[in-house]
Scaffold this motif. Structure first.
Motif, PDB file in Angstrom:
ATOM      1  N   ASP A  34      -1.191  20.579  -1.030  1.00 19.96           N
ATOM      2  CA  ASP A  34       0.257  20.535  -1.816  1.00 19.96           C
ATOM      3  C   ASP A  34       0.955  19.328  -1.665  1.00 19.96           C
ATOM      4  O   ASP A  34       1.510  19.000  -2.660  1.00 19.96           O
ATOM      5  N   LEU A  35       0.774  18.689  -0.635  1.00 18.21           N
ATOM      6  CA  LEU A  35       1.527  17.614  -0.282  1.00 18.21           C
ATOM      7  C   LEU A  35       1.059  16.645   0.229  1.00 18.21           C
ATOM      8  O   LEU A  35       0.131  16.632   1.303  1.00 18.21           O
ATOM      9  N   GLN A  36       1.137  15.314  -0.196  1.00 23.56           N
ATOM     10  CA  GLN A  36       0.587  14.199   0.227  1.00 23.56           C
ATOM     11  C   GLN A  36       1.598  13.330   0.999  1.00 23.56           C
ATOM     12  O   GLN A  36       2.527  12.921   0.404  1.00 23.56           O
ATOM     13  N   ILE A  37       1.095  12.955   2.116  1.00 25.10           N
ATOM     14  CA  ILE A  37       2.351  12.361   2.787  1.00 25.10           C
ATOM     15  C   ILE A  37       1.676  10.782   3.265  1.00 25.10           C
ATOM     16  O   ILE A  37       0.574  10.621   3.847  1.00 25.10           O
ATOM     17  N   TYR A  38       2.342   9.775   3.073  1.00 29.69           N
ATOM     18  CA  TYR A  38       2.099   8.326   3.642  1.00 29.69           C
ATOM     19  C   TYR A  38       2.732   8.229   4.765  1.00 29.69           C
ATOM     20  O   TYR A  38       4.058   8.346   4.698  1.00 29.69           O
ATOM     21  N   ALA A  83       1.441  10.414  -3.699  1.00 30.60           N
ATOM     22  CA  ALA A  83       2.267  10.427  -2.431  1.00 30.60           C
ATOM     23  C   ALA A  83       3.554  11.269  -2.919  1.00 30.60           C
ATOM     24  O   ALA A  83       3.972  11.022  -4.138  1.00 30.60           O
ATOM     25  N   ASP A  84       3.809  12.311  -2.012  1.00 28.80           N
ATOM     26  CA  ASP A  84       5.062  13.045  -2.273  1.00 28.80           C
ATOM     27  C   ASP A  84       5.997  12.741  -1.306  1.00 28.80           C
ATOM     28  O   ASP A  84       7.387  12.725  -1.701  1.00 28.80           O
ATOM     29  N   VAL A  85       5.718  12.150   0.116  1.00 30.33           N
ATOM     30  CA  VAL A  85       6.558  12.001   1.097  1.00 30.33           C
ATOM     31  C   VAL A  85       6.165  10.811   1.533  1.00 30.33           C
ATOM     32  O   VAL A  85       4.976  10.291   1.899  1.00 30.33           O
ATOM     33  N   PHE A  86       6.976   9.687   1.884  1.00 29.33           N
ATOM     34  CA  PHE A  86       6.899   8.411   2.419  1.00 29.33           C
ATOM     35  C   PHE A  86       7.641   8.466   3.849  1.00 29.33           C
ATOM     36  O   PHE A  86       8.921   8.607   3.939  1.00 29.33           O
ATOM     37  N   MET A  87       6.767   8.199   5.035  1.00 33.36           N
ATOM     38  CA  MET A  87       7.427   8.450   6.466  1.00 33.36           C
ATOM     39  C   MET A  87       7.119   7.407   7.180  1.00 33.36           C
ATOM     40  O   MET A  87       6.011   6.654   6.997  1.00 33.36           O
ATOM     41  N   THR A  88       8.196   6.631   7.902  1.00 34.07           N
ATOM     42  CA  THR A  88       7.854   5.453   8.388  1.00 34.07           C
ATOM     43  C   THR A  88       8.740   5.414   9.978  1.00 34.07           C
ATOM     44  O   THR A  88       9.420   6.336  10.127  1.00 34.07           O
ATOM     45  N   VAL A  89       8.764   4.406  10.662  1.00 34.70           N
ATOM     46  CA  VAL A  89       8.989   4.463  11.991  1.00 34.70           C
ATOM     47  C   VAL A  89      10.350   3.368  12.021  1.00 34.70           C
ATOM     48  O   VAL A  89      10.726   2.984  13.320  1.00 34.70           O
ATOM     49  N   ASP A  90      11.073   2.912  11.095  1.00 38.40           N
ATOM     50  CA  ASP A  90      11.914   2.044  11.295  1.00 38.40           C
ATOM     51  C   ASP A  90      12.915   2.029  10.270  1.00 38.40           C
ATOM     52  O   ASP A  90      12.563   2.265   8.923  1.00 38.40           O
ATOM     53  N   ALA A  91      14.218   1.982  10.646  1.00 40.77           N
ATOM     54  CA  ALA A  91      15.252   2.392   9.515  1.00 40.77           C
ATOM     55  C   ALA A  91      15.332   1.185   8.539  1.00 40.77           C
ATOM     56  O   ALA A  91      15.458   1.568   7.155  1.00 40.77           O
ATOM     57  N   GLY A  92      14.991   0.006   8.894  1.00 41.14           N
ATOM     58  CA  GLY A  92      14.923  -1.007   8.020  1.00 41.14           C
ATOM     59  C   GLY A  92      13.940  -0.690   6.890  1.00 41.14           C
ATOM     60  O   GLY A  92      14.035  -1.079   5.635  1.00 41.14           O
ATOM     61  N   ASN A  93      12.729  -0.387   7.388  1.00 40.90           N
ATOM     62  CA  ASN A  93      11.746   0.074   6.237  1.00 40.90           C
ATOM     63  C   ASN A  93      11.905   1.110   5.204  1.00 40.90           C
ATOM     64  O   ASN A  93      11.903   1.082   4.220  1.00 40.90           O
ATOM     65  N   LEU A  94      12.786   2.204   6.013  1.00 41.34           N
ATOM     66  CA  LEU A  94      13.382   3.092   5.114  1.00 41.34           C
ATOM     67  C   LEU A  94      14.472   2.466   4.049  1.00 41.34           C
ATOM     68  O   LEU A  94      14.250   3.026   2.740  1.00 41.34           O
ATOM     69  N   TRP A  95      15.206   1.649   4.474  1.00 46.04           N
ATOM     70  CA  TRP A  95      16.091   1.145   3.561  1.00 46.04           C
ATOM     71  C   TRP A  95      15.623   0.309   2.363  1.00 46.04           C
ATOM     72  O   TRP A  95      15.890   0.238   1.318  1.00 46.04           O
ATOM     73  N   ASN A  96      14.376  -0.429   3.079  1.00 44.93           N
ATOM     74  CA  ASN A  96      13.738  -1.396   2.057  1.00 44.93           C
ATOM     75  C   ASN A  96      13.028  -0.547   1.044  1.00 44.93           C
ATOM     76  O   ASN A  96      12.947  -0.749  -0.044  1.00 44.93           O
ATOM     77  N   GLY A 124      21.154   9.875  -0.135  1.00 44.05           N
ATOM     78  CA  GLY A 124      20.120  11.030   0.114  1.00 44.05           C
ATOM     79  C   GLY A 124      18.565  10.639  -0.283  1.00 44.05           C
ATOM     80  O   GLY A 124      17.832  11.406  -0.475  1.00 44.05           O
ATOM     81  N   ARG A 125      18.274   9.442  -0.294  1.00 40.77           N
ATOM     82  CA  ARG A 125      17.225   8.982  -0.448  1.00 40.77           C
ATOM     83  C   ARG A 125      15.972   8.985   0.697  1.00 40.77           C
ATOM     84  O   ARG A 125      14.848   9.148   0.487  1.00 40.77           O
ATOM     85  N   TRP A 126      16.552   9.012   1.679  1.00 42.39           N
ATOM     86  CA  TRP A 126      15.764   9.076   3.096  1.00 42.39           C
ATOM     87  C   TRP A 126      16.631   9.858   4.163  1.00 42.39           C
ATOM     88  O   TRP A 126      18.002   9.525   4.195  1.00 42.39           O
ATOM     89  N   TYR A 127      16.126  10.144   5.163  1.00 39.83           N
ATOM     90  CA  TYR A 127      16.805  10.906   6.512  1.00 39.83           C
ATOM     91  C   TYR A 127      15.868  10.555   7.530  1.00 39.83           C
ATOM     92  O   TYR A 127      14.898  10.881   7.531  1.00 39.83           O
ATOM     93  N   VAL A 258      19.449   1.936  18.907  1.00 42.12           N
ATOM     94  CA  VAL A 258      18.518   3.074  18.654  1.00 42.12           C
ATOM     95  C   VAL A 258      17.765   2.788  17.381  1.00 42.12           C
ATOM     96  O   VAL A 258      18.378   2.160  16.512  1.00 42.12           O
ATOM     97  N   ASN A 259      16.692   3.429  16.905  1.00 42.44           N
ATOM     98  CA  ASN A 259      15.933   3.180  15.940  1.00 42.44           C
ATOM     99  C   ASN A 259      15.395   4.525  15.487  1.00 42.44           C
ATOM    100  O   ASN A 259      15.628   5.673  16.317  1.00 42.44           O
ATOM    101  N   ILE A 260      15.023   4.867  14.140  1.00 32.86           N
ATOM    102  CA  ILE A 260      14.659   6.051  13.910  1.00 32.86           C
ATOM    103  C   ILE A 260      13.048   6.241  13.369  1.00 32.86           C
ATOM    104  O   ILE A 260      12.511   5.217  12.708  1.00 32.86           O
ATOM    105  N   SER A 261      12.525   7.534  13.492  1.00 28.06           N
ATOM    106  CA  SER A 261      11.305   7.626  12.394  1.00 28.06           C
ATOM    107  C   SER A 261      12.168   8.571  11.374  1.00 28.06           C
ATOM    108  O   SER A 261      12.882   9.413  11.637  1.00 28.06           O
ATOM    109  N   GLY A 262      11.682   8.301  10.009  1.00 30.71           N
ATOM    110  CA  GLY A 262      12.420   9.249   8.907  1.00 30.71           C
ATOM    111  C   GLY A 262      11.651   9.272   7.981  1.00 30.71           C
ATOM    112  O   GLY A 262      10.572   8.656   7.799  1.00 30.71           O
ATOM    113  N   ALA A 263      12.033   9.820   6.678  1.00 28.47           N
ATOM    114  CA  ALA A 263      11.268  10.307   5.675  1.00 28.47           C
ATOM    115  C   ALA A 263      11.985  10.369   4.509  1.00 28.47           C
ATOM    116  O   ALA A 263      13.194  10.821   4.237  1.00 28.47           O
ATOM    117  N   GLY A 264      11.350  10.063   3.298  1.00 27.98           N
ATOM    118  CA  GLY A 264      12.105  10.384   1.983  1.00 27.98           C
ATOM    119  C   GLY A 264      11.009  11.043   0.979  1.00 27.98           C
ATOM    120  O   GLY A 264       9.916  10.947   1.133  1.00 27.98           O
TER     121      GLY A 264
END
Length: 342
Positions: A34-38, A83-96, A124-127, A258-264
């Protein structure tokens, strides 16, 4: 609409793919999940996603790679991306990713309640979903923690008293780059350059990963390092007698970096509602399932950290500025090179 047959017809399955039990490989034989995650976050995803599937009935597949590769893949696939969800390990990458319009804005009262304001995108594009602190580690046989500057701990490592005593990560590490970007944001470029030049003048020993760095501190090869807290937690699980302690940086000042893992949710996802449901679950009922195995801190303040990192004690964190981490990344890379930090 996103055509989910694309992976089968273009050979994009060359990326490393991890599939949950009961799910078919994307585009091969069986119907896709149902969901594909990168995901650029590789830590113990099977357990959390498997629990989500058990609780909701929504099946999940994920493909792993590094941040830049997966973001470039999203861009190359365009409207045809599965892809349905993009998940990454750096806030800068989420922002980008958000800046490049790869992530969709979602409205979620659950996420707004669960995720602190500075750990999520204002649109609300990433959390943020998991938090890691990059702080000071030291050998207690060789260092009195009173030696650290409690107000400007990172900058304080430029003091000549630390000459020949420092170990840090290499300049190519996203952890190093985001830390330096935060110093530029906090102090300005000129002062940040002075700090990094001070580290270099102190003959900092550069290492390729955090685990190697902790081993060096334990062995007395160096006295002080800068580490993500969860690497120390892993080491302590293996060896409670490890000669490495943690010091929360800059508690009398701006706080610990601090930094985050997050997704959108990926823009144009066929299953945006289920994708949002997954991110909401990871930030609420699934927080412990997502963060505990890797000893990360929950972003949700209502969720308790697991016991090993709880022993590190509470700390004041530096407010996270994802835009600075992303927008200042190139400047941080240039600054590190100018300072002679390798």
């Amino acid at each position: 609409m996103r055509r989910r047959s694309l992976l089968a017809t273009t050979g994009l399955l060359t990326a490393a793919t991890t599939v949950l039990t009961g799910c078919g490989v994307l585009g091969v034989g069986e119907e896709p999940a149902d969901l594909q995650i990168y995901s650029a976050r590789h830590y113990d995803l099977e357990g959390a996603f498997g629990q989500f599937t058990e609780e909701t009935g929504t099946t999940v597949e994920f493909i792993t790679g590094d941040d830049a590769e997966l973001l470039e893949r999203l861009r190359a696939e365009g409207e045809d991306s599965p892809a349905d969800v993009f998940m990454t390990v750096d806030a800068g990458n989420l922002w980008n990713a958000a800046r490049q319009d790869e992530l969709a804005a979602v409205e979620s009262a659950a996420l707004e309640e669960a995720v602190p304001e500075d750990l999520r995108d204002p649109q609300g594009r990433w959390y943020g979903l998991a938090m890691r602190a990059r702080t000071i580690t030291y050998n207690p046989d060789n260092v009195d923690p009173a030696e650290f500057d409690a107000q400007e701990t990172y900058a304080g490592l430029a003091d000549p008293k630390w000459k020949g005593r420092l170990c840090m990560r290499d300049a190519t590490s996203a952890y190093t780059q985001s830390l330096v970007a935060s110093l530029i944001d906090l102090h300005g470029r000129e002062e940040a350059l002075r700090i990094v030049e001070g580290w270099v003048d102190n003959d900092v020993e550069i290492m390729s990963n955090d685990m190697q760095l902790l081993d060096a501190i334990d062995a007395g090869t160096c006295d002080v390092g800068i580490n993500n807290h969860y690497y120390l937690a892993r080491k302590l699980e293996e060896n409670p007698d490890l000669k490495v302690d943690l010091f929360w940086a800059s508690q009398d000042g701006a706080g610990t970096h601090v930094n985050i893992s997050g997704a959108g949710v990926v823009e144009g996802s066929d299953n945006a509602e289920q994708a949002q449901q997954l991110i909401e679950w990871l930030a609420t009922d699934g927080q412990n399932a997502f963060v505990d195995a890797n000893h990360e801190f929950p972003v949700n303040p209502a969720v308790e950290p697991e016991p090993v990192i709880a022993e590190f004690g509470e700390f004041k964190r530096m407010p996270l500025n994802a835009e600075a981490y992303g927008d200042l990344n190139a400047e941080a890379v240039d600054l590190l090179a100018e300072a002679g930090y390798r």
